[in-house]
Motif scaffolding. Sequence first.
Motif: not given
Lengths: 315, 315
Positions: B71, B74-75, B77-78
Amino acid sequence: MELSQLRTLIHVAELGSLSKAADRIGIAQPALSRQIRMLEEELSVRLFTRHGRGMVLTDKGREILEHATRVMTELEEIRATASDLDAPLRGRISIGFPPTVADILSLPLVAAFRRTHPQVELRLVGAYTGHLLDWLHRGEIDVAILYDPNSARSLRSEPLLLENLFLIGPPDSGLSGERSIPFKDLDGKRILLPSTRHGLRTIVEQCAVEAGIALHIAIEADSYATLKDLVRHGHGWTILPLSPIHDDIAAGRLAAAPLIDPAPVRQLVLSYPADRPVSRLTRFAGETIADIVADHVERKVWPGRLLGRGQVRTP
Amino acid sequence: MELSQLRTLIHVAELGSLSKAADRIGIAQPALSRQIRMLEEELSVRLFTRHGRGMVLTDKGREILEHATRVMTELEEIRATASDLDAPLRGRISIGFPPTVADILSLPLVAAFRRTHPQVELRLVGAYTGHLLDWLHRGEIDVAILYDPNSARSLRSEPLLLENLFLIGPPDSGLSGERSIPFKDLDGKRILLPSTRHGLRTIVEQCAVEAGIALHIAIEADSYATLKDLVRHGHGWTILPLSPIHDDIAAGRLAAAPLIDPAPVRQLVLSYPADRPVSRLTRFAGETIADIVADHVERKVWPGRLLGRGQVRTP
DNA sequence: GAACAGATATAACTATATTGTATATCTCGA
DNA sequence: TCGAGATATACAATATAGTTATATCTGTTC
């Protein structure tokens, strides 16, 4: 950044409207408006363009949406890990295969679902890679086995298998699984292949170049059944994966030999959409397919080489 | 479930203490205690066992930690997508390779970093797969190229390459890249190989079984340099990847030929730890390695077959 | 062109959630 | 046995999220 903001992003992206998302989520529309605005401010990026009747993702918004959906997938995985879901999965899933792959996998896949998750409604869709790609993007299927779509739009793919292609001849051709045929030996032979838009054709032509020969393509046919029939009746030889030929060989209708120098192979991948969260049902299907493929390769029923991650999979 | 709870989980797991995590995060310790408790209640699972001086992850907690770290990845990456980070990366990264792979990749990798992220401190670590695995798990290296560690503990691996192995002989052996040698022809020959604990040895022995012959292992040596020297001085033939032999062949010291029927190959994977978030620096390194490998294979400098995802990679 | 419907954005207020403070309790090491 | 280091809980303080009211904008229909 908060999970509620990412969830709002996902809902608004899907529905195209804060008001509809508010209805869906059960929270007042101004709260969602504020969540999106605060997310945009934190990231310093416009996620949506607004117009009079709703809002649409920007390009950047779409990229960020993909990561947001992955966050949701990981959260679902956390919950599943926590609860060790053993209860049978329910719901409906559509799985796409190229036709020859469907022949191999359908029965064992159905059996596996019946055994572990009998209430799942399976929809097995056989089609060529181009159609399967379309349907994956449109959400008409949830997961697909594809031949290596290197130029595919945003998918998440896992390599499954390098599948060997074999030289297929009539029963009196002397072809045998025990004796490999150098590719050069195809020089001057009458070869029957699918058309140029077929991925298998591309692979075989690349091998011919590598072997330094020109193939004499006597007949083009996209149907494996047609190619088989033509070969059986002595119209030439073809090059196909072994799996659709098994029964014909066993029944003495056809013969096959491995090709070498070079050996034609093609890669199969398991593909999921990148812009939708992948459900547990879909992941179970993917894992089951990977297990069945592994079993077939290990028993040499499906000639090829397994490709996989070193990653430990939860049982 | 909230992001703050997942962050707390990650910090407490790393530090083994709520109090230390509170210091690290700058939030009062009772607040963290309650976050963990609420997360445990929501998931109905014990994430930590408590003892007098701190707390330790349970097995289930460890599994959930992996998802939590994803998670966070991914954050990150955001945020990176949002900001389109073009600013040069900074920091330090350790990258592990098997020695022969290091020979191929070190220079182009260093060049790529110098060109795009000159402030990054690279640490290139050559070692065998067993050591590299250990160091990945211990956090001593951030990413590694490994020969297919199918039984590896929790790693996230991406297949890179199927690398062909070649028959290596002295210059007067008649071996040539133009003429493949059937594996059967090794029957009765003096073969020099690494020891049985070396993955390459396992692959070659499997090929011998497949070819229906027994190999005469005249000498075992784990060093490629030693094997090369012994071959040069006529003590037998060996089977190695081509990459460490290139210069010797060009200089006329050794000769090599492809092996077929079967063709020995081994799989290289790019591996990251699964229990720590993967930084952008690490991901850049992974992508750069994959690009360099692709380039080498396409230019036939590195004989083998590329393996990859259909996934679109952000530029 | 006007009116209306459907939509988003903002302000202000209220309700809820989270964090901080105080402190009880427990374990371990000296 | 005592003190230090640690976690857990209760309560108060603070921050955040949701609701209500409403302004504004766009698109469709008449």
